[in-house]
Design an enzyme around this catalytic site. Sequence first.
Site, PDB file in Angstrom:
ATOM      1  N   SER A 140      12.968 -18.107 -33.732  1.00 49.94           N
ATOM      2  CA  SER A 140      14.237 -17.551 -34.212  1.00 49.94           C
ATOM      3  C   SER A 140      14.459 -17.955 -35.655  1.00 49.94           C
ATOM      4  CB  SER A 140      15.393 -18.089 -33.362  1.00 49.94           C
ATOM      5  OG  SER A 140      16.638 -17.732 -33.938  1.00 49.94           O
ATOM      6  N   TYR A 154      19.086 -25.515 -29.309  1.00 47.46           N
ATOM      7  CA  TYR A 154      18.477 -24.210 -29.599  1.00 47.46           C
ATOM      8  C   TYR A 154      17.704 -24.219 -30.924  1.00 47.46           C
ATOM      9  CZ  TYR A 154      17.848 -19.162 -29.831  1.00 47.46           C
ATOM     10  OH  TYR A 154      17.289 -17.900 -29.901  1.00 47.46           O
TER      11      TYR A 154
HETATM   12  N1  LIG Z   1      18.783 -11.580 -29.246  1.00 53.31           N
HETATM   13  C1  LIG Z   1      18.784 -12.333 -30.338  1.00 53.31           C
HETATM   14  O1  LIG Z   1      19.676 -12.214 -31.186  1.00 53.31           O
HETATM   15  C2  LIG Z   1      17.652 -13.301 -30.578  1.00 53.31           C
HETATM   16  C3  LIG Z   1      17.475 -13.797 -31.872  1.00 53.31           C
HETATM   17  C4  LIG Z   1      16.443 -14.688 -32.124  1.00 53.31           C
HETATM   18  C5  LIG Z   1      15.589 -15.068 -31.107  1.00 53.31           C
HETATM   19  N2  LIG Z   1      15.798 -14.587 -29.845  1.00 53.31           N
HETATM   20  C6  LIG Z   1      14.875 -15.042 -28.795  1.00 53.31           C
HETATM   21  O2  LIG Z   1      14.262 -13.908 -28.211  1.00 53.31           O
HETATM   22  C7  LIG Z   1      13.856 -14.223 -26.876  1.00 53.31           C
HETATM   23  C8  LIG Z   1      14.256 -13.102 -25.939  1.00 53.31           C
HETATM   24  O3  LIG Z   1      15.658 -13.006 -25.920  1.00 53.31           O
HETATM   25  P1  LIG Z   1      16.425 -11.608 -25.786  1.00 53.31           P
HETATM   26  O4  LIG Z   1      17.240 -11.435 -26.993  1.00 53.31           O
HETATM   27  O5  LIG Z   1      15.505 -10.537 -25.388  1.00 53.31           O
HETATM   28  O6  LIG Z   1      17.432 -12.000 -24.584  1.00 53.31           O
HETATM   29  P2  LIG Z   1      17.680 -11.301 -23.147  1.00 53.31           P
HETATM   30  O7  LIG Z   1      17.860  -9.834 -23.313  1.00 53.31           O
HETATM   31  O8  LIG Z   1      18.800 -12.080 -22.551  1.00 53.31           O
HETATM   32  O9  LIG Z   1      16.323 -11.584 -22.340  1.00 53.31           O
HETATM   33  C9  LIG Z   1      15.973 -12.894 -21.985  1.00 53.31           C
HETATM   34  C10 LIG Z   1      14.794 -12.881 -21.044  1.00 53.31           C
HETATM   35  O10 LIG Z   1      14.461 -14.247 -20.718  1.00 53.31           O
HETATM   36  C11 LIG Z   1      14.333 -14.353 -19.307  1.00 53.31           C
HETATM   37  N3  LIG Z   1      14.680 -15.683 -18.833  1.00 53.31           N
HETATM   38  C12 LIG Z   1      15.806 -16.397 -19.079  1.00 53.31           C
HETATM   39  N4  LIG Z   1      15.799 -17.546 -18.386  1.00 53.31           N
HETATM   40  C13 LIG Z   1      14.632 -17.569 -17.681  1.00 53.31           C
HETATM   41  C14 LIG Z   1      14.052 -18.476 -16.758  1.00 53.31           C
HETATM   42  N5  LIG Z   1      14.684 -19.623 -16.381  1.00 53.31           N
HETATM   43  N6  LIG Z   1      12.851 -18.198 -16.204  1.00 53.31           N
HETATM   44  C15 LIG Z   1      12.214 -17.043 -16.543  1.00 53.31           C
HETATM   45  N7  LIG Z   1      12.718 -16.129 -17.404  1.00 53.31           N
HETATM   46  C16 LIG Z   1      13.916 -16.386 -17.967  1.00 53.31           C
HETATM   47  C17 LIG Z   1      15.284 -13.294 -18.757  1.00 53.31           C
HETATM   48  O11 LIG Z   1      14.848 -12.875 -17.459  1.00 53.31           O
HETATM   49  P3  LIG Z   1      15.551 -13.213 -16.049  1.00 53.31           P
HETATM   50  O12 LIG Z   1      17.005 -13.436 -16.308  1.00 53.31           O
HETATM   51  O13 LIG Z   1      15.245 -12.016 -15.212  1.00 53.31           O
HETATM   52  O14 LIG Z   1      14.833 -14.444 -15.573  1.00 53.31           O
HETATM   53  C18 LIG Z   1      15.094 -12.167 -19.755  1.00 53.31           C
HETATM   54  O15 LIG Z   1      13.989 -11.373 -19.377  1.00 53.31           O
HETATM   55  C19 LIG Z   1      14.482 -15.584 -26.556  1.00 53.31           C
HETATM   56  O16 LIG Z   1      13.502 -16.592 -26.660  1.00 53.31           O
HETATM   57  C20 LIG Z   1      15.539 -15.754 -27.634  1.00 53.31           C
HETATM   58  O17 LIG Z   1      15.785 -17.116 -27.915  1.00 53.31           O
HETATM   59  C21 LIG Z   1      16.793 -13.700 -29.558  1.00 53.31           C
END
Ligand SMILES: NC(=O)c1ccc[n+]([C@@H]2O[C@H](COP(=O)([O-])OP(=O)(O)OC[C@H]3O[C@@H](n4cnc5c(N)ncnc54)[C@H](OP(=O)(O)O)[C@@H]3O)[C@@H](O)[C@H]2O)c1
Length: 269
Positions: A140, A154
């Site tokens: 991130s 985080y």
């Molecule tokens: N969105 C942003 O603004 C942003 C910015 C920078 C970085 N990121 C990073 O991008 C990555 C993906 O995030 P996203 O934005 O796509 O969020 P998201 O839409 O909430 O998706 C998160 C994913 O992680 C899975 N997950 C969460 N807890 C888990 C667990 N205990 N075991 C297995 N799977 C788990 C969820 O699946 P289940 O709930 O089905 O398990 C879901 O598929 C993350 O690492 C986040 O830190 C996001």
Amino acid sequence: MTRRLCLITGASAGIGAEFARQYAALGWDLALTARRTDRLQALADELAATHKIEALVLGEDLGSDGAPERILAGITSKDRHVDALVNNAGYGLPGTFFNTVWDDQATFLRVLYTAPIELCHRILPGMAERGYGRIINVASLAGYAPGSAGHTLYASVKSGLIKFSESLNAECAASGHYDIHCTALCPGFVWSEFHDVNGTREDANTLPKWMWMEAPPVVKAGIEAVNRGQPVVVPGLANKGLATLTRIMPEPLGRAIVGSQSRRYRRID
Ligand SMILES: NC(=O)c1ccc[n+]([C@@H]2O[C@H](COP(=O)([O-])OP(=O)(O)OC[C@H]3O[C@@H](n4cnc5c(N)ncnc54)[C@H](OP(=O)(O)O)[C@@H]3O)[C@@H](O)[C@H]2O)c1
């Protein structure tokens, strides 16, 4: 010829689901993991039908003991191996460090830090043997910015993932495994379920639109960077500018700016 296979964690939503779409469109087979297997199965069925690929579904909670080992055993049991790994699963843990219970912090560390690193460690020998591998660790922009109040671990975990990816990429090159690359993908704000899950949606939506990206260009930047052997990639012009600012700005000024804005994306209650 067997198609290459990409293992994607957190493939049931957001950035992970988009990685599945783009790797499938490139003709790769998939191993999709997350907790919500109904969503994984629907995505697997859709992508298998559209792109004529095979998509395995491996339901697992990355916060539970032994999850990385079980996921890889599920792939091996189908006589397959991992050619690309996308460590993407993640969430934000609201609250201050003081006010959150240790179990929640320990689970957070497992899902976002030790499980991704363990998966890398377990798949690397096979990649080295076959002479090919791609690893994308979704970090991130928060890994660049100063730490702020709330969601305490985080930024440090994402910062650690960036350094880990740089080191791993350098080690692979130094050891002569020239076709194994590791990249830290560092998005800024991305439209996904992330801010709904951590309860910051309403405030996060007040951030200016130029700060947000859709998942497809973020994922495309990650795949292109890892194929080039680039250790870190920040997708999008605005994010690149912000990443540069965090490096040239005096540290107290950076902390003051993050401190005044972070209530819009970090909860301390
Ligand atoms: N969105 C942003 O603004 C942003 C910015 C920078 C970085 N990121 C990073 O991008 C990555 C993906 O995030 P996203 O934005 O796509 O969020 P998201 O839409 O909430 O998706 C998160 C994913 O992680 C899975 N997950 C969460 N807890 C888990 C667990 N205990 N075991 C297995 N799977 C788990 C969820 O699946 P289940 O709930 O089905 O398990 C879901 O598929 C993350 O690492 C986040 O830190 C996001």
